[in-house]
Design an enzyme around this catalytic site. Structure first.
Site, PDB file in Angstrom:
ATOM      1  N   SER A   1       0.808  -1.205   0.000  1.00  0.00           N
ATOM      2  CA  SER A   1       0.000   0.000   0.000  1.00  0.00           C
ATOM      3  C   SER A   1       0.852   1.271   0.000  1.00  0.00           C
ATOM      4  CB  SER A   1      -0.946  -0.050   1.200  1.00  0.00           C
ATOM      5  OG  SER A   1      -2.142   0.583   0.913  1.00  0.00           O
TER       6      SER A   1
ATOM      7  N   LYS B   1      -1.211  -4.130  -3.123  1.00  0.00           N
ATOM      8  CA  LYS B   1      -2.481  -3.498  -2.750  1.00  0.00           C
ATOM      9  C   LYS B   1      -2.532  -2.093  -3.334  1.00  0.00           C
ATOM     10  CE  LYS B   1      -5.464  -2.076   1.020  1.00  0.00           C
ATOM     11  NZ  LYS B   1      -5.519  -0.677   0.592  1.00  0.00           N
TER      12      LYS B   1
END
Length: 926
Positions: free
Chosen positions: A397, A422
């Site tokens: 992320s 992600k």
């Protein structure tokens, strides 16, 4: 959270966003566990009239206020608008409600215009409209909740019902959208804020006990001498043995300057240690640094562990320290391995710190509309030193944003393994009941419009650790759980990351199992960290901060590292009898493969044993195999990525390799397809070999109990002996626990848990009985104290007997009146219903898309209901009127997911609320 509220909406210009963040954490599904305790069956009125707040919540529940808010936020902000299909969302909301409440079943056939709702022995059919908008779901949910409230007599709280329905709906969207109940939301905010009032320890549940993972440096806990592995047995006067982590954290945290007393047991210690700690401001450091000194210049290391509110401030402080403490700094290592992400604005500022120009991240909303482009601010203070970014599959992320920005702007060379992948962005919205909604609102792209969703950041130089032990070899790269493995993950239509320029395996001798505590130390250990050592050498040779130039200059170091590490690997393999030399191709080998399992039960994986899987290869060809190795592929994680190494096999020669597997004692019956995939040094690999493997479960012990209550000085009790519970008394519950099954319970424990919070203190909440043979009975004495100021009219406790090895258990719930007359003892034996599958054992594989399961339930006190699950879908609820039937047959038709194992769970509950479970897998073979 005010600073976040002010800072982040400006970047995305999305309305009503509380704060924008990016987290690896999957959906925090809030499904209250199906109670295994006695059901006191309160009336519907009792469920909602305990106090005015409950009455007010009941009104809110009937209106489905939280559900309505959820639908509103999804309609305005959810990223994948095509997924907002009203009939599907309604179906999953209802199935979520059904999973949450034992007494509720929803049958929602596909392609039909109605569904049926069962609440205990009542049912109602609901007609479905032709949905035109998402908010048309709400009236149906309101009607559903109203019917449940009118007919429900169980113990599941109204808020948990609504949360279950909301999370069922969100589960159908993506793995990162979830409802955060108030307690979880409070902890969530604490993690992003990075500081709180507490004593400074990381805790976890180890072997059922609250355990210190690590004391944080320079905190009350570390100054008091707390150590990893210390068992926290009491917090204040409350025994901790049955606290979950949230409860324990709530008791340890508090206002700065207040005190908390804890009692710990230490391995090898003669007596428990009691310490009183003064809570302080605990700051979770997200940035660490170190300087590696060399005669030719120094290398700075900056490690970012997560992106919190103050990460950028801490980064600047550490950068200043590195630049001041080093001489002739030659380069920087930015270590973001195992960094799960965090706040987006902090990630953007970190990337900006090292960039003079270029895009950092593009945020794309619904219909691939670009919502925001974040660019470097061209600051004169930007760091221009050569950089290496270290990543691995735990980098996700926000850390992927930083790595992608530095890589694609030609600013840093990325080293390590493929990242998590992600690429979705979540926003968190506070709801009226102090819960919060976390939903996916966008996708982010790295410079060049490259998506990392399900792919991740590809390192320029891939470093793969390889370990070699006699009982375990790990030479083949096997990535752990990543975004693409999560169910219902979002797909991306944008460009994907390119391939690595170099791939290097390095020998990583198996270390003694490292303590989790090392993750919380402020020290960066260079001596045993080969990726840091490689990055250090790379930067010492760098003549430019250009990534492309650094990749060119890395070739000699890569070749040198490959040669050195291959030599180490060959030697380590030779030490365990494997010839890993590679000879030129000179003919065609041919393999004859056989596979065997060695256990006390024959060719099966026996639960509770260390079994051995043996793969044997005979070379019936005309040339040798060189560097031959096989790796397993399987849906069963226990059988996945197991390596069988052979090295050289000459013509006519047979070699075998054995892999030991410790089978958990609670393994269920199942069949698994396992594929053995070969690799060979001259690309003359054998064809894959497949086998079906059966897991044979243990027969678990079965428990029964009776109890007596004392307030007269016996068994450590303290009171007036009037056989009732009064304020100020110490009450002892003396249990007689019996194993009425046919198998031994090896690690038997008895415990009680306080459900009332303040005012009831567990003096002794747990007792270990260890081995309990079939037919054997043992006593257990547990006790609690009632505060003199206790004002409630009853005391509620949970009780459980369990075998920690097989996970067999029996649970009950006690509700004792305060100052009410109690029987001095009970001679009644309590036990759960008996479940018998017909046939037994039930077949564990089928080619059909559905299957009927059937069996017999017996309980002398009377059976209340039977619940059948397939995976997380509640397929059947059989409610028996008045719970008077001592024996009944059951049957349920279960839909099966194709080409995978389906977990079947049967739960039977007697009229006293005691539950038994039977579980096994059915493999659907298409």
């Amino acid at each position: 959270m005010n600073t976040v509220t002010q800072a982040i909406p400006l970047r995305l210009q999305l309305k009503k966003i509380v704060f924008l963040l990016i987290f690896i954490a999957g959906a925090l599904a809030f499904y209250p566990r199906l109670s295994s305790f006695r059901n006191s069956s309160p009336s519907p009125a009792a469920l909602v009239k305990s106090d005015p707040q409950d009455t007010e919540f009941a009104k809110s529940f009937a209106k489905a206020d939280t559900f309505r808010q959820t639908i509103g936020y999804l309609a305005k902000n959810y990223y994948d608008t095509e997924a907002l299909n009203p009939p599907i969302l309604l179906k999953h909301a209802l199935l979520g409600l059904s999973r949450t409440v034992p007494e509720v079943l929803v049958l929602y056939p596909d392609h039909e215009s109605k569904f049926t709702l069962f609440v205990e022995d009542q049912k109602k059919e609901f007609n479905l409209p032709r949905f035109k908008s998402l908010d048309e779901i709400v009236p149906i949910i309101q009607e559903t909740f109203s019917f449940v409230q009118q007919n429900y007599h169980g113990e599941t709280k109204l808020e948990d019902m609504q949360y279950g329905a909301i999370n069922g709906l969100l589960d159908s969207l993506d793995p990162h959208s979830a409802l955060l109940p108030p307690k979880i939301f409070r902890e969530f905010k604490t993690q992003t804020e990075g500081e709180f009032g507490g004593i400074g320890i990381v805790i976890g549940i180890k072997e059922g006990e609250l355990t210190v993972i690590a004391p944080l440096p320079d905190t009350p806990a570390s100054r008091a001498g707390l150590q990893p592995k210390d068992k926290i047995v009491k917090i204040g006067e409350e025994a901790s043995i049955n606290m979950d982590l949230t409860e324990a954290v709530e008791r340890l945290r508090g206002k700065i300057g207040t005190q908390v007393a804890i009692t710990v047991e230490r391995e090898g210690g003669e007596a428990p240690i009691e310490v009183t700690l003064t809570r302080a401001n605990i700051k979770i450091e997200s940035v660490q640094s170190k300087v590696i000194h060399h005669p030719e210049g120094d290398i700075g290391i900056i490690r970012i562990k997560s992106f919190q509110e103050d990460t950028m401030r801490d980064l600047n402080r550490h950068l200043k320290s590195v630049l001041l403490s080093g001489k002739n700094i030659k380069g920087l290592v930015l270590d973001m391995r195992n960094n799960p992400g965090g706040l987006l604005n902090q990630a953007i500022e970190v990337a900006d710190r090292f960039l003079k120009e270029g895009n950092i991240v593009l945020t794309v909303g619904a219909n691939n509309q670009v919502l925001e482009v974040d660019e470097a601010l061209n600051s004169d203070s930007d760091i221009s030193l050569p950089m290496v970014v270290l990543v691995n599959d735990g980098s996700a992320s926000a850390s992927e944003i930083v790595a992608g920005a530095l890589k694609n702007n030609d600013r840093a060379i990325v080293v390590g393994t493929q990242t998590f992948g992600k690429g979705s962005v979540q926003s968190v919205y506070s709801l009226k009941d102090n819960s919060a909604l976390k939903i996916t609102v966008a996708q982010y792209l790295t410079p060049g419009n490259e998506s990392i969703q399900t792919v991740g950041i590809t390192p320029d130089i891939q470093l793969n650790p390889q370990s070699i032990e006699k009982d375990k070899v790990d030479l083949i790269e096997s990535q752990g759980l990543t975004e693409k493995d999560l169910e219902k993950h979002l797909e991306s239509n944008f460009k994907r990351s390119n391939k690595s320029s170099y791939m290097v395996g390095y020998y990583q001798p198996k270390k003694e199992e490292e303590e989790e505590a090392q993750n919380y130390t402020n020290e960066i250990e260079v001596e045993k960290d080969i990726p840091i050592q490689f990055a250090d050498k790379l930067l010492l040779k760098a003549t430019s901060s250009s990534r492309k130039k650094m990749i060119e200059e890395a070739k000699p170091l890569v070749e040198e590292t490959e040669s050195t590490e291959e030599g180490k690997i060959q030697k380590a393999l030779a030490d365990i009898g494997i010839d890993w030399n590679l000879q030129p191709e000179n003919g065609k080998p041919q393999a004859q493969v056989t596979f065997n399992i060695h256990s006390t039960a024959g060719q099966v994986l026996k639960a509770g044993e260390e079994v051995k899987m043996e793969l044997k290869v005979q070379n019936i060809g005309q040339a040798p195999f060189d560097q031959l190795i096989a790796n397993t592929e399987s849906e069963n994680g226990l059988l996945k990525n197991r390596e069988f190494i052979f090295g050289k096999i000459n013509p006519g020669e047979t070699k075998s390799w054995t892999v030991p597997i410790k089978m958990p004692a609670n393994s269920l019956r199942r069949e698994d397809l396992v594929k053995f995939v070969f690799q060979e040094g001259n690309q003359k690999k054998p064809e894959p070999f497949e086998s079906k493997i059966t897991t044979d479960p243990l027969t678990p012990p079965v428990f029964a109990y009776r109890y007596s209550l004392y307030d007269n000085g016996q068994f450590g009790s303290r009171g007036n002996g009037n056989h009732q519970i009064d304020q100020g008394e110490k009450i002892t519950l003396k249990f007689e626990v019996k194993n009425i099954g046919t198998s031994m319970s090896k690690k038997t424990a008895v415990n009680i848990k306080n459900l009332d919070g303040e005012g009831i203190f567990l003096s002794k909440g747990r007792e270990k009985l260890d081995e309990l043979s079939p037919g054997q009975e043992k006593p257990a004495e547990l006790s609690f104290t009632v505060d003199r100021a206790y004002t409630k009219d009853k005391i509620e406790l949970e009780f459980a007997i369990s075998d920690q090895e097989t996970q067999a258990s029996l649970g009950d719930k006690f509700s004792f009146p305060l100052r009410g007359k109690l029987a001095a003892s009970t001679d009644k034996i309590e036990t759960a219903p008996k479940i018998q599958m017909i046939p037994a054992p039930f077949p564990t594989s089928t080619k059909d898309k559905s299957v009927k399961v059937s069996g017999m339930i017996e309980d002398p006190t009377g059976i209340k209901d039977i619940i059948v699950f397939v995976n997380d879908y509640k397929a059947a609820l059989i409610t028996l009127q008045n719970g008077l039937t001592p024996q009944t047959e059951f049957e349920a038709k279960l839909p099966l997911k194709e080409k995978q194992n389906n977990l079947v769970t049967i739960l039977a509950r007697d009229k006293n609320g005691l539950i038994s479970r039977e579980g096994f897998y059915i493999l659907q073979e298409k």
